[in-house]
Write a protein that holds these residues in place. Structure first.
Motif, PDB file in Angstrom:
ATOM      1  N   ASP A   1     -57.248  24.352 -19.476  1.00 56.62           N
ATOM      2  CA  ASP A   1     -57.915  25.457 -18.808  1.00 56.62           C
ATOM      3  C   ASP A   1     -58.391  26.442 -19.872  1.00 56.62           C
ATOM      4  N   ILE A   2     -59.480  27.130 -19.607  1.00 54.07           N
ATOM      5  CA  ILE A   2     -60.070  28.023 -20.605  1.00 54.07           C
ATOM      6  C   ILE A   2     -59.140  29.178 -20.958  1.00 54.07           C
ATOM      7  N   ALA A   3     -58.281  29.601 -19.998  1.00 55.26           N
ATOM      8  CA  ALA A   3     -57.384  30.738 -20.231  1.00 55.26           C
ATOM      9  C   ALA A   3     -55.950  30.327 -19.937  1.00 55.26           C
ATOM     10  N   LEU A   4     -55.171  30.081 -20.994  1.00 54.15           N
ATOM     11  CA  LEU A   4     -53.751  29.786 -20.854  1.00 54.15           C
ATOM     12  C   LEU A   4     -52.960  31.092 -20.928  1.00 54.15           C
ATOM     13  N   CYS A   5     -51.678  31.021 -20.627  1.00 54.11           N
ATOM     14  CA  CYS A   5     -50.887  32.251 -20.572  1.00 54.11           C
ATOM     15  C   CYS A   5     -50.666  32.867 -21.952  1.00 54.11           C
ATOM     16  N   ASP A   6     -50.759  32.077 -23.013  1.00 54.18           N
ATOM     17  CA  ASP A   6     -50.466  32.590 -24.348  1.00 54.18           C
ATOM     18  C   ASP A   6     -51.636  32.477 -25.326  1.00 54.18           C
TER      19      ASP A   6
ATOM     20  N   GLY B   1     -57.136  17.236 -37.434  1.00 53.39           N
ATOM     21  CA  GLY B   1     -58.430  16.752 -37.882  1.00 53.39           C
ATOM     22  C   GLY B   1     -59.491  16.860 -36.801  1.00 53.39           C
ATOM     23  N   GLU B   2     -60.712  16.530 -37.185  1.00 47.13           N
ATOM     24  CA  GLU B   2     -61.853  16.748 -36.308  1.00 47.13           C
ATOM     25  C   GLU B   2     -61.974  15.736 -35.178  1.00 47.13           C
ATOM     26  N   ASP B   3     -61.535  14.498 -35.412  1.00 48.72           N
ATOM     27  CA  ASP B   3     -61.763  13.473 -34.383  1.00 48.72           C
ATOM     28  C   ASP B   3     -60.524  12.659 -34.046  1.00 48.72           C
ATOM     29  N   ALA B   4     -59.341  13.196 -34.366  1.00 47.81           N
ATOM     30  CA  ALA B   4     -58.118  12.467 -34.034  1.00 47.81           C
ATOM     31  C   ALA B   4     -57.904  12.398 -32.524  1.00 47.81           C
ATOM     32  N   LEU B   5     -58.359  13.410 -31.803  1.00 48.44           N
ATOM     33  CA  LEU B   5     -58.275  13.400 -30.349  1.00 48.44           C
ATOM     34  C   LEU B   5     -59.384  14.270 -29.777  1.00 48.44           C
ATOM     35  N   SER B   6     -59.743  14.007 -28.537  1.00 49.05           N
ATOM     36  CA  SER B   6     -60.786  14.767 -27.847  1.00 49.05           C
ATOM     37  C   SER B   6     -60.170  15.989 -27.172  1.00 49.05           C
ATOM     38  N   VAL B   7     -60.949  17.073 -27.115  1.00 54.85           N
ATOM     39  CA  VAL B   7     -60.478  18.292 -26.464  1.00 54.85           C
ATOM     40  C   VAL B   7     -61.529  18.726 -25.439  1.00 54.85           C
ATOM     41  N   VAL B   8     -61.103  18.797 -24.175  1.00 53.47           N
ATOM     42  CA  VAL B   8     -61.982  19.139 -23.059  1.00 53.47           C
ATOM     43  C   VAL B   8     -61.453  20.414 -22.408  1.00 53.47           C
ATOM     44  N   ALA B   9     -62.353  21.334 -22.065  1.00 55.12           N
ATOM     45  CA  ALA B   9     -61.951  22.568 -21.396  1.00 55.12           C
ATOM     46  C   ALA B   9     -62.544  22.618 -19.994  1.00 55.12           C
ATOM     47  N   VAL B  10     -61.818  23.251 -19.071  1.00 54.91           N
ATOM     48  CA  VAL B  10     -62.329  23.503 -17.719  1.00 54.91           C
ATOM     49  C   VAL B  10     -62.229  24.998 -17.452  1.00 54.91           C
ATOM     50  N   ALA B  11     -63.195  25.526 -16.695  1.00 53.62           N
ATOM     51  CA  ALA B  11     -63.184  26.959 -16.409  1.00 53.62           C
ATOM     52  C   ALA B  11     -63.775  27.220 -15.035  1.00 53.62           C
ATOM     53  N   ALA B  12     -63.170  28.156 -14.336  1.00 57.56           N
ATOM     54  CA  ALA B  12     -63.713  28.606 -13.055  1.00 57.56           C
ATOM     55  C   ALA B  12     -64.492  29.892 -13.266  1.00 57.56           C
ATOM     56  N   GLY B  13     -65.367  30.220 -12.320  1.00 55.25           N
ATOM     57  CA  GLY B  13     -66.109  31.470 -12.403  1.00 55.25           C
ATOM     58  C   GLY B  13     -67.574  31.266 -12.732  1.00 55.25           C
ATOM     59  N   ASP B  14     -68.258  32.393 -12.846  1.00 55.46           N
ATOM     60  CA  ASP B  14     -69.712  32.364 -13.035  1.00 55.46           C
ATOM     61  C   ASP B  14     -70.150  32.519 -14.484  1.00 55.46           C
ATOM     62  N   ASP B  15     -69.214  32.703 -15.409  1.00 54.05           N
ATOM     63  CA  ASP B  15     -69.585  32.898 -16.807  1.00 54.05           C
ATOM     64  C   ASP B  15     -70.005  31.559 -17.416  1.00 54.05           C
ATOM     65  N   ARG B  16     -71.310  31.386 -17.618  1.00 55.04           N
ATOM     66  CA  ARG B  16     -71.842  30.122 -18.116  1.00 55.04           C
ATOM     67  C   ARG B  16     -71.855  30.061 -19.645  1.00 55.04           C
ATOM     68  N   THR B  17     -71.411  31.143 -20.298  1.00 51.54           N
ATOM     69  CA  THR B  17     -71.432  31.136 -21.768  1.00 51.54           C
ATOM     70  C   THR B  17     -70.255  30.376 -22.361  1.00 51.54           C
ATOM     71  N   HIS B  18     -69.213  30.180 -21.548  1.00 48.20           N
ATOM     72  CA  HIS B  18     -68.031  29.484 -22.060  1.00 48.20           C
ATOM     73  C   HIS B  18     -68.387  28.081 -22.566  1.00 48.20           C
ATOM     74  N   ALA B  19     -69.228  27.375 -21.834  1.00 54.01           N
ATOM     75  CA  ALA B  19     -69.551  25.990 -22.200  1.00 54.01           C
ATOM     76  C   ALA B  19     -70.167  25.917 -23.591  1.00 54.01           C
ATOM     77  N   ALA B  20     -71.193  26.725 -23.821  1.00 54.82           N
ATOM     78  CA  ALA B  20     -71.868  26.702 -25.122  1.00 54.82           C
ATOM     79  C   ALA B  20     -70.911  27.114 -26.231  1.00 54.82           C
ATOM     80  N   LYS B  21     -70.123  28.162 -25.992  1.00 54.81           N
ATOM     81  CA  LYS B  21     -69.201  28.661 -27.013  1.00 54.81           C
ATOM     82  C   LYS B  21     -68.144  27.612 -27.359  1.00 54.81           C
ATOM     83  N   PHE B  22     -67.615  26.941 -26.341  1.00 50.19           N
ATOM     84  CA  PHE B  22     -66.559  25.955 -26.576  1.00 50.19           C
ATOM     85  C   PHE B  22     -67.105  24.746 -27.338  1.00 50.19           C
ATOM     86  N   LEU B  23     -68.267  24.262 -26.932  1.00 48.00           N
ATOM     87  CA  LEU B  23     -68.865  23.117 -27.609  1.00 48.00           C
ATOM     88  C   LEU B  23     -69.264  23.467 -29.042  1.00 48.00           C
TER      89      LEU B  23
END
Length: 430
Positions: free
Chosen positions: A181-186, A201-223
């Motif tokens: 989730d985009i916002a964890l407790c810590d 490392g950069e490609d040892a594992l994949s990291v995917v984020a999920v987010a609720a709400g209308d803020d569409r900037t999270h996707a670009a920033k995370f990628l």
């Protein structure tokens, strides 16, 4: 090698045309071993004889001796993942079937139904061998995502915080993908992503984020920060499934390429590059947990003389034989690699100097007792070992250099022995 070679699945279908085409397609494209059952009775017999060895079942809803979804009921009762392939389908049936926790439903009378079904099988089998770490601090949200992942056959480990997720990753239990989730407790998913990339490392594992709400900037920033994929809530279930499968599929291909690049061409154990790359991460993880470990360099005694006497073909045979024996003794718990020439390295997984010394002594005696047959002649091989302890953060080169110094002493003292801080201390006391 075919992608799913070794996997076994059931095909429960009374249509000869569909069963023939699907069996051929699945076995040819993916290497799956398909057991065909044309009736419920045949299904019972196959499962009872197979004893929980089937990873998946593709089945029609209606069979001559099971017109009311009895085959699906039976497969679900045996905890076999199910994909429904049927011509009797409408929105009501779809809702009913999907509520039964099946992987997917494919309609027969569509032009691309065979191709689609083969791709769904690929998705289910790929997901089943993908380990996902689900990080979400809200229990309701985590439960919802967990249900979706389990339904798609992912192997899932849960974490309620970023710190817990990082701790689980440090245990080295084969996690392929992190879904956060985009916002964890810590911390945020951005912070978690940064820590993962620094530690693994950069490609040892994949990291995917999920987010609720209308803020569409999270996707670009995370990628842009190095994330693999981003999913916005609310989401279509089909989109969620497709995106995660694509991530898992690409990650498996990357891992396959890494496995090829990490192997020594002659001995088929890890090579020097992988030993330095992965070994430094192993040490960092060990030290973060407050542990100590050890590193050893093994050298085959008088290897140049052996090459000069018998030729390089026999030398290669000896290298292969020693590597095979080392791999059998060391297994997967510790990191073994060929460092170059006749030298091998072992990075122990949190093994102190005393335990590591005992381990190395077992290895030394085993190699000395074995015989390598070359040109109908039995050759006796011995090894010298330098063993150093790792107690604090230094460069990986320094750890290896310390073990190399002890190896030099072992060879100088007559070979076929281990030298470490422990043996030097014992020599001083005596």
């Amino acid at each position: 090698m075919q992608k799913h070679s070794g996997s076994r699945m059931l095909l429960v279908e009374d249509s000869r045309m569909f069963s023939t085409v699907l069996k051929y397609g699945l076995e040819t494209v993916h290497g799956v071993s398909v057991t065909h059952c044309s009736s419920l009775a045949a299904l019972h017999a196959a499962v009872e004889n197979g004893a929980d060895q089937f990873a998946l079942a593709v089945l029609d809803l209606n069979l001559p001796d099971a017109p009311n979804c009895e085959a699906l009921d039976y497969v679900i009762s045996r905890n076999i993942a199910a994909i429904v392939f049927t011509g009797s389908f409408n929105d009501s049936t779809r809702d009913t079937v999907l509520s039964r926790n099946v992987v997917d439903c494919v309609i027969k009378n569509r032009p691309d139904s065979i191709t689609h079904l083969i791709s769904v099988v690929d998705r289910a089998l790929t997901n089943a061998c993908t380990h996902v770490l689900l990080a979400d601090s809200e229990e309701a949200s985590r439960a919802e995502l967990l249900a979706l992942l389990k339904k798609q056959q992912f192997n899932v480990t849960e974490a309620g915080s970023g710190a817990e997720a990082l701790r689980l990753l440090d245990t080295g239990n084969g996690i392929d993908m992190v879904l956060s989730d985009i916002a964890l407790c810590d911390m945020t998913a951005y912070g978690l992503l940064k820590e993962i990339r620094q530690r693994h490392g950069e490609d040892a594992l994949s990291v995917v984020a999920v987010a609720a709400g209308d803020d569409r900037t999270h996707a670009a920033k995370f990628l842009q920060s190095g994330g693999t994929e981003f999913i916005q809530k609310p989401m279509l279930i089909e989109e969620f499934n497709s995106r995660l499968f694509q991530v898992a599929n690409i990650q498996k291909r990357i891992q396959a390429l890494h496995r090829i690049a990490a192997r020594d061409y002659l001995t088929d154990i890890y090579n020097r590059r992988y030993f330095f790359q992965y070994g430094s991460r192993m040490v960092d993880q060990c030290l973060r947990r407050g542990g100590t470990t050890s590193i050893a360099i093994i050298d085959i005694d008088h290897f140049k003389r052996l090459n000069d006497t018998y030729g390089h073909e026999v030398g290669d045979l000896v290298l292969k034989a020693v590597a095979k024996r080392l791999r059998a003794l060391i297994g997967e718990e510790h990191l073994l690699a060929r460092l170059g020439g006749e030298e091998f390295g072992i990075l122990f997984n949190e093994l102190g100097i005393c335990a590591a010394h005992d381990f190395c002594e077992t290895v030394r005696r085993d190699i000395a007792a074995a015989k390598v047959v070359a040109d109908d002649e039995e050759l006796s091989i011995t090894i010298s070992i330098g063993l150093a302890t790792i107690e604090g953060p230094e460069t990986f080169d320094n750890y290896l250099h310390a073990a190399d110094q002890f190896l030099y002493m072992a060879k100088y003292d007559g070979r076929n022995r281990i030298v470490s801080e422990l043996t030097l201390l014992k020599a001083m006391v005596s």
